[in-house]
Design a protein around this motif. Structure first.
Motif, PDB file in Angstrom:
ATOM      1  N   ALA A  53      -3.869   0.086 -18.954  1.00 57.62           N
ATOM      2  CA  ALA A  53      -4.603   1.346 -18.833  1.00 57.62           C
ATOM      3  C   ALA A  53      -4.902   1.663 -17.373  1.00 57.62           C
ATOM      4  N   LYS A  54      -5.154   0.633 -16.561  1.00 58.87           N
ATOM      5  CA  LYS A  54      -5.341   0.858 -15.126  1.00 58.87           C
ATOM      6  C   LYS A  54      -4.065   1.442 -14.517  1.00 58.87           C
ATOM      7  N   GLN A  55      -2.931   0.876 -14.875  1.00 55.56           N
ATOM      8  CA  GLN A  55      -1.662   1.365 -14.347  1.00 55.56           C
ATOM      9  C   GLN A  55      -1.387   2.793 -14.796  1.00 55.56           C
ATOM     10  N   HIS A  56      -1.800   3.118 -16.024  1.00 56.39           N
ATOM     11  CA  HIS A  56      -1.638   4.490 -16.515  1.00 56.39           C
ATOM     12  C   HIS A  56      -2.450   5.454 -15.663  1.00 56.39           C
ATOM     13  N   GLN A  57      -3.662   5.059 -15.295  1.00 57.24           N
ATOM     14  CA  GLN A  57      -4.472   5.938 -14.452  1.00 57.24           C
ATOM     15  C   GLN A  57      -3.868   6.080 -13.059  1.00 57.24           C
ATOM     16  N   GLY A  58      -3.284   5.002 -12.549  1.00 56.69           N
ATOM     17  CA  GLY A  58      -2.582   5.104 -11.276  1.00 56.69           C
ATOM     18  C   GLY A  58      -1.431   6.087 -11.347  1.00 56.69           C
ATOM     19  N   ARG A  59      -0.726   6.084 -12.483  1.00 53.93           N
ATOM     20  CA  ARG A  59       0.400   7.022 -12.641  1.00 53.93           C
ATOM     21  C   ARG A  59      -0.094   8.461 -12.750  1.00 53.93           C
ATOM     22  N   ILE A  60      -1.253   8.668 -13.366  1.00 52.49           N
ATOM     23  CA  ILE A  60      -1.832  10.013 -13.405  1.00 52.49           C
ATOM     24  C   ILE A  60      -2.086  10.513 -11.980  1.00 52.49           C
ATOM     25  N   LEU A  61      -2.636   9.646 -11.140  1.00 54.00           N
ATOM     26  CA  LEU A  61      -2.891  10.042  -9.753  1.00 54.00           C
ATOM     27  C   LEU A  61      -1.590  10.326  -9.013  1.00 54.00           C
ATOM     28  N   THR A  92     -13.173   3.218 -18.943  1.00 55.59           N
ATOM     29  CA  THR A  92     -12.796   2.178 -19.903  1.00 55.59           C
ATOM     30  C   THR A  92     -11.850   1.117 -19.334  1.00 55.59           C
ATOM     31  N   PRO A  93     -10.791   1.476 -18.591  1.00 50.97           N
ATOM     32  CA  PRO A  93      -9.867   0.439 -18.117  1.00 50.97           C
ATOM     33  C   PRO A  93     -10.531  -0.654 -17.283  1.00 50.97           C
ATOM     34  N   VAL A  94     -11.504  -0.277 -16.449  1.00 50.38           N
ATOM     35  CA  VAL A  94     -12.200  -1.282 -15.643  1.00 50.38           C
ATOM     36  C   VAL A  94     -13.298  -1.966 -16.451  1.00 50.38           C
ATOM     37  N   LEU A  95     -13.995  -1.202 -17.275  1.00 50.31           N
ATOM     38  CA  LEU A  95     -15.037  -1.794 -18.116  1.00 50.31           C
ATOM     39  C   LEU A  95     -14.475  -2.909 -18.994  1.00 50.31           C
ATOM     40  N   LEU A  96     -13.299  -2.663 -19.585  1.00 55.25           N
ATOM     41  CA  LEU A  96     -12.706  -3.607 -20.531  1.00 55.25           C
ATOM     42  C   LEU A  96     -11.565  -4.423 -19.922  1.00 55.25           C
ATOM     43  N   GLU A  97     -11.310  -4.259 -18.634  1.00 57.16           N
ATOM     44  CA  GLU A  97     -10.265  -4.996 -17.914  1.00 57.16           C
ATOM     45  C   GLU A  97      -8.900  -4.859 -18.595  1.00 57.16           C
ATOM     46  N   LEU A  98      -8.461  -3.620 -18.759  1.00 56.80           N
ATOM     47  CA  LEU A  98      -7.193  -3.304 -19.415  1.00 56.80           C
ATOM     48  C   LEU A  98      -6.146  -2.971 -18.355  1.00 56.80           C
ATOM     49  N   ASP A  99      -5.280  -3.920 -18.044  1.00 61.15           N
ATOM     50  CA  ASP A  99      -4.326  -3.741 -16.957  1.00 61.15           C
ATOM     51  C   ASP A  99      -3.373  -2.579 -17.197  1.00 61.15           C
ATOM     52  N   LEU A 118      -4.732   0.726  -9.998  1.00 59.88           N
ATOM     53  CA  LEU A 118      -5.553   1.932  -9.905  1.00 59.88           C
ATOM     54  C   LEU A 118      -5.200   2.804  -8.712  1.00 59.88           C
ATOM     55  N   LEU A 119      -4.391   2.299  -7.818  1.00 56.94           N
ATOM     56  CA  LEU A 119      -4.089   3.005  -6.567  1.00 56.94           C
ATOM     57  C   LEU A 119      -2.899   3.940  -6.694  1.00 56.94           C
ATOM     58  N   ALA A 120      -2.926   4.990  -5.880  1.00 54.72           N
ATOM     59  CA  ALA A 120      -1.760   5.858  -5.710  1.00 54.72           C
ATOM     60  C   ALA A 120      -1.685   6.259  -4.248  1.00 54.72           C
ATOM     61  N   GLU A 121      -0.492   6.611  -3.802  1.00 59.76           N
ATOM     62  CA  GLU A 121      -0.340   7.083  -2.426  1.00 59.76           C
ATOM     63  C   GLU A 121      -1.101   8.387  -2.240  1.00 59.76           C
ATOM     64  N   LYS A 122      -1.857   8.486  -1.152  1.00 57.55           N
ATOM     65  CA  LYS A 122      -2.584   9.713  -0.860  1.00 57.55           C
ATOM     66  C   LYS A 122      -1.610  10.847  -0.557  1.00 57.55           C
ATOM     67  N   PRO A 123      -1.829  12.012  -1.145  1.00 60.65           N
ATOM     68  CA  PRO A 123      -0.967  13.148  -0.788  1.00 60.65           C
ATOM     69  C   PRO A 123      -1.050  13.424   0.714  1.00 60.65           C
ATOM     70  N   HIS A 124       0.096  13.620   1.348  1.00 62.52           N
ATOM     71  CA  HIS A 124       0.128  13.831   2.791  1.00 62.52           C
ATOM     72  C   HIS A 124      -0.517  15.155   3.191  1.00 62.52           C
ATOM     73  N   SER A 125      -0.496  16.113   2.289  1.00 55.27           N
ATOM     74  CA  SER A 125      -0.919  17.470   2.635  1.00 55.27           C
ATOM     75  C   SER A 125      -2.427  17.680   2.571  1.00 55.27           C
ATOM     76  N   SER A 157      -9.696   5.502  -8.042  1.00 52.52           N
ATOM     77  CA  SER A 157     -11.016   5.483  -8.675  1.00 52.52           C
ATOM     78  C   SER A 157     -11.224   4.106  -9.278  1.00 52.52           C
ATOM     79  N   GLN A 158     -12.238   3.405  -8.776  1.00 53.61           N
ATOM     80  CA  GLN A 158     -12.579   2.085  -9.301  1.00 53.61           C
ATOM     81  C   GLN A 158     -14.094   1.911  -9.251  1.00 53.61           C
ATOM     82  N   PRO A 159     -14.774   1.946 -10.396  1.00 56.95           N
ATOM     83  CA  PRO A 159     -16.223   1.731 -10.393  1.00 56.95           C
ATOM     84  C   PRO A 159     -16.563   0.294 -10.043  1.00 56.95           C
ATOM     85  N   GLY A 160     -17.756   0.091  -9.543  1.00 59.79           N
ATOM     86  CA  GLY A 160     -18.178  -1.245  -9.131  1.00 59.79           C
ATOM     87  C   GLY A 160     -18.693  -2.079 -10.285  1.00 59.79           C
TER      88      GLY A 160
END
Length: 332
Positions: free
Chosen positions: A278-286, A269-276, A110-117, A89-92
């Motif tokens: 926080a971006k990585q945290h969202q990637g880990r959530i995914l 917020t992570p992209v709005l405020l450019e918080l690296d 912001l990226l995570a590996e797509k679930p194979h299933s 998820s990355q807003p423009g």
């Protein structure tokens, strides 16, 4: 490349489908992703309707959610390589483009590996709602086993994921819906109790279901009067989390009297405020949610899919029908 874009704000008719320049090169920490599908979220419609409220650049390519295949990587990218299937998820915002296109440059964190299933369509429908629900329940409300949770609009994109995440955390879930069909939908996802807010008094029903105490957590995904009613639904020292801006006339007296903990959830917020970080945290959530989807414990429901060229109909469908589950654009 083919993409959807608009040059002025307004109704869905401002959306155009045509040729735009393909992103030419990756930044050091970026990847070029060939988009297979893009999720549609209410925030996309808000950006389209009032772009001046957001840090976008014209012409605007909308879309926050995507799933696809890595085509190229920047010099400092270490976690992914060309050919990897990913979702994100990355807003423009801040000179980025959105996901309604054949290609997009994406920050690595912001990226995570797509679930194979799951399919690319399901993966594209997932990121924004997964992150929003996860951050709201785990990050803000600190959900724990045995708690009771009120989730408003349980059949919606965020709501239907929040129900599943709350149940996986061991909570009891009560949710609001507007029809018998949606009540059946959320019960299938694990909701313990449903309230048809069109014909039932929500605070009264919540209090009856909780023996007069109220719920531990109320998650507001609607705003306005719904947020106001949350203060009457939550027990003393409980939590209220909202994804909306409170109305200026919100009456906070009951929240203060009950010593409620109030939290905002804005996954942009992570992209709005450019918080690296926080971006990585969202990637880990995914990544964590991907494992749950692979295990068959978490499902993303798709209400309807449209082609990229059918974007006007897709926005109209989301805004007018308020479907159960998510709406997706497929990219050929």
């Amino acid at each position: 490349m083919k993409a959807v874009y608009f040059e002025k704000g307004g109704a869905s008719e401002v959306l155009q489908y045509g040729e735009v320049n393909t992103p030419c090169s990756c930044g050091e920490g970026q990847l070029l992703v060939r988009i297979q599908a893009a999720g549609i979220n209410p925030i996309d419609c808000k950006i389209r309707a009032a772009p001046d409220r957001f840090p976008v650049s014209f012409p605007v390519i909308p879309g926050c959610d995507g799933a696809g295949i890595v085509e190229a990587v920047g010099e400092k990218v270490t976690m992914f390589k060309p050919g990897d299937a990913v979702y994100f998820s990355q807003p423009g915002f801040n000179r980025r483009q959105g996901t309604y296109a054949e290609y997009a440059l994406v920050d690595e964190g912001l990226l995570a590996e797509k679930p194979h299933s799951i399919s690319y369509e399901q993966a594209a429908a997932a990121p924004l709602v997964l992150i929003t629900a996860w951050e709201a329940l785990h990050g803000r409300a600190r959900i724990s086993a045995g708690q009771t949770v009120l989730i408003h609009a349980g059949a919606g994109g965020v709501g239907h994921v929040a129900i599943q995440l709350a149940k996986l955390a061991g909570a009891h879930v009560i949710t609001t819906v507007s029809s018998d069909e949606k009540a059946g939908f959320v019960k299938r996802l694990g909701a313990d109790k449903t309230i048809n807010y069109l014909i039932e008094d929500v605070p009264e029903t919540v209090k009856h279901w909780t023996d007069g105490e109220g719920v531990d957590i109320a998650f507001d995904t609607v705003g306005g009067p719904v947020l106001q009613s949350c203060f009457d639904c939550v027990k003393t020292y409980g939590d209220v989390v909202t994804i909306l801006q409170p109305a200026v006339d919100t009456d906070w007296r009951e929240a203060r009297l009950r010593n409620l903990r109030f939290s905002f959830e804005l996954m942009l917020t992570p992209v709005l405020l450019e918080l690296d970080n926080a971006k990585q945290h969202q990637g880990r959530i995914l990544q964590r949610c991907a494992a749950l989807m692979e295990a068959g414990k978490l499902n993303i429901e798709i209400a309807k899919s449209f082609s990229l060229a059918e974007v006007v109909a897709a926005h109209d469908y989301l805004e007018k029908q308020h479907p159960a589950g998510k709406v997706v654009l497929t990219v050929e």
